[in-house]
Design an enzyme around this catalytic site. Structure first.
Site, PDB file in Angstrom:
ATOM      1  CB  ILE A 148       1.746   6.148   6.193  1.00 31.14           C
ATOM      2  CG1 ILE A 148       1.132   7.259   7.058  1.00 31.14           C
ATOM      3  CG2 ILE A 148       2.750   5.342   7.005  1.00 31.14           C
ATOM      4  CD1 ILE A 148       0.315   6.742   8.224  1.00 31.14           C
ATOM      5  N   GLY A 149       2.655   4.861   3.449  1.00 33.80           N
ATOM      6  CA  GLY A 149       3.407   3.833   2.746  1.00 33.80           C
ATOM      7  C   GLY A 149       4.449   4.407   1.817  1.00 33.80           C
ATOM      8  CE1 TYR A 163      -7.959   1.866   9.985  1.00 29.33           C
ATOM      9  CE2 TYR A 163      -8.284   3.036  12.053  1.00 29.33           C
ATOM     10  CZ  TYR A 163      -7.486   2.706  10.975  1.00 29.33           C
ATOM     11  OH  TYR A 163      -6.209   3.207  10.904  1.00 29.33           O
ATOM     12  CB  SER A 209      -4.234   2.810  13.991  1.00 31.90           C
ATOM     13  OG  SER A 209      -4.930   3.986  14.363  1.00 31.90           O
ATOM     14  N   GLY A 243       0.817  -1.208   0.000  1.00 32.92           N
ATOM     15  CA  GLY A 243       0.000   0.000   0.000  1.00 32.92           C
ATOM     16  C   GLY A 243       0.848   1.254   0.000  1.00 32.92           C
ATOM     17  CB  SER A 244       4.210   1.719  -0.715  1.00 30.17           C
ATOM     18  OG  SER A 244       4.371   0.648  -1.623  1.00 30.17           O
ATOM     19  CB  THR A 245       0.575   4.104  -4.799  1.00 29.58           C
ATOM     20  OG1 THR A 245      -0.704   4.031  -4.141  1.00 29.58           O
ATOM     21  CG2 THR A 245       0.891   2.760  -5.446  1.00 29.58           C
TER      22      THR A 245
END
Length: 264
Positions: free
Chosen positions: A19-20, A154, A141, A14-16
């Site tokens: 934070i990623g 969540y 989180s 999830g790095s696009t």
């Protein structure tokens, strides 16, 4: 402190963006070879281009896959069979009334936020243990401790990640593989900013005012009294990935601005 990750292969899910992406940039700046992941090839390509602009000498690859599915995780594993650093960052969130969250939504949050991390850690941790070196991180989180009433589904997933992280650290006891959870608070990521922008438009106030109000009303125990930046969270992740953090494992590393009002 000079952090040198040269020669290490890092996968950040999830790095696009957000934070990623900040973690990927931080690891690349420290010398690691970086693998970006996202759901679409277009997003992955955009992130790679942006990262190469920031770190022109870095080795950067990308994999497009839906990691919320077993098939997507397998795609990543087949294209990137081993890793020295695994950052389980991919995740979804969104406020919704508890009584309106249906079974399908609960299952979707479970699959994306928890099972992606479980499947990938199950694979990559075995190679790390065989080589007797490695770093695994779970982006949890503060909501995993302070369960938000507007996002119970969540918060549940982030609590689960804390359990998986601590448990996997014990599974790898005695090895040179460390496993930690990173606990951000509200952060100026793409998803959070989009949510607050929509709230600001609905309330007829500025984005800046809505950010301040969100922290004041929803996270009143915050000590920094603002949203964190992705780079601030990434700094903790880069440290935890380093050799300097070799005695830090099984930990929940808080980057939440003091929201969690406990001593430990």
């Amino acid at each position: 402190m000079q952090i040198d990750l040269s020669g290490l292969h890092a996968i950040i899910t999830g790095s696009t963006a957000g934070i990623g992406f900040a973690i990927a940039r931080g690891l690349a700046n420290a010398g690691a070879d970086v693998v970006i992941t996202g759901r679409t090839q277009a997003r992955v390509d955009e992130a790679i281009a942006a990262l190469k602009k920031d770190t022109p000498n870095a080795t950067i690859e990308g994999v497009a896959a839906d990691l919320g599915t077993a098939e997507g995780c397998q795609t990543l594993i087949e294209q990137q069979p081993s890793a020295d650093i695994l950052i389980n960052n991919v995740g979804i969130f969104g406020p919704q009334d508890f009584f309106e969250v249906d079974d399908a939504t609960w299952q979707h949050f479970f699959d994306v936020n928890i099972m992606s991390a479980v499947r990938l850690s199950r694979h990559y941790a075995q190679g790390m243990r065989e080589r007797d070196r490695g770093r695994i991180q779970f982006l949890a989180s503060e909501s995993g401790i302070n369960i938000p009433s507007e996002m119970v589904h969540y918060g549940m997933t982030k609590s689960a990640l804390l359990s998986v992280s601590r448990g996997l650290a014990k599974v790898l006891s005695g090895s040179q593989v460390t496993v930690n959870a990173i606990l951000p608070g509200p952060t100026r990521s793409e998803g959070v900013l989009n949510m607050l922008r929509e709230m600001a438009e609905n309330e007829g106030v500025s984005q800046q005012e809505m950010e301040a109000r969100f922290v004041r009303e929803n996270r009143p125990t915050s000590i920094i009294q603002r949203l964190a930046t992705p780079e601030e969270v990434a700094s903790m992740s880069v440290y935890a990935a380093s050799s300097q953090a070799s005695a830090t494992t099984g930990a929940a590393l808080r980057v939440e601005g003091g929201i969690v009002d406990t001593l430990t």
